[in-house]
Design a protein around this motif. Structure first.
Motif: not given
Length: 163
Positions: A80-96
């Protein structure tokens, strides 16, 4: 900027960045910050109501691939050509913390995100230092019942393993 989030963690990141007023739609399970309660619910983990999303005319959809099957949401957004981004899936607090920077970058709130990033990591470091002072650490295990399927799940298992 008109934003839609498709999972609670992304809604919370938007809230931390002070962008709650930019949200025009959220997922079914988001419950913080309180200001979102009246927003349209446009998605579950595995199903996005693409017609509702189109009606809301977002500038950007913050989505995730944290649950197997979520890629179907991405396919719908692309079709549907809707702009999006994939937010990374954090596994650690540093990744959050890295996710805070990522969402700040894609929402043009980089300076705010950098400040929150630094404060977040300072808090993590403070608790890491405090935890080293504990002589006899106790093991703790949290369970919560997931109402929809009546299954027991462990929330945030990464909190017990690494930072």
């Amino acid at each position: 900027m008109r934003l839609i989030t498709t999972c609670p963690s992304n809604t919370e990141l938007v809230g931390y960045l002070g962008l709650t007023s930019s949200l025009v739609g959220i997922d079914r399970y988001s419950d913080w910050p309180e200001e979102i309660d009246s927003l349209p619910r446009v998605a579950t983990d595995l199903d996005i109501d693409i017609e509702k999303v189109e009606e809301l005319q977002p500038d950007l959809v913050l989505t995730s691939l944290s649950v197997p099957g979520m890629e179907r949401n991405i396919e719908k957004l692309e079709k549907h050509k809707i702009p999006y981004v994939i937010v990374p899936n954090p596994k650690t607090l540093s990744e959050v913390a890295e996710c805070i920077l990522f969402v700040g970058e894609v929402t043009n709130t980089t300076e705010i995100a950098k400040d929150i990033y630094i404060k977040f990591l300072d808090i993590v470091d403070k608790y890491r230092t405090l935890s080293k002072q504990i002589e006899n650490p106790k093991s703790v295990f949290f369970l919560r019942r997931h109402n929809q399927h009546n299954k027991l799940v462990v929330p945030f298992p990464f909190l017990f393993n690494s930072v």
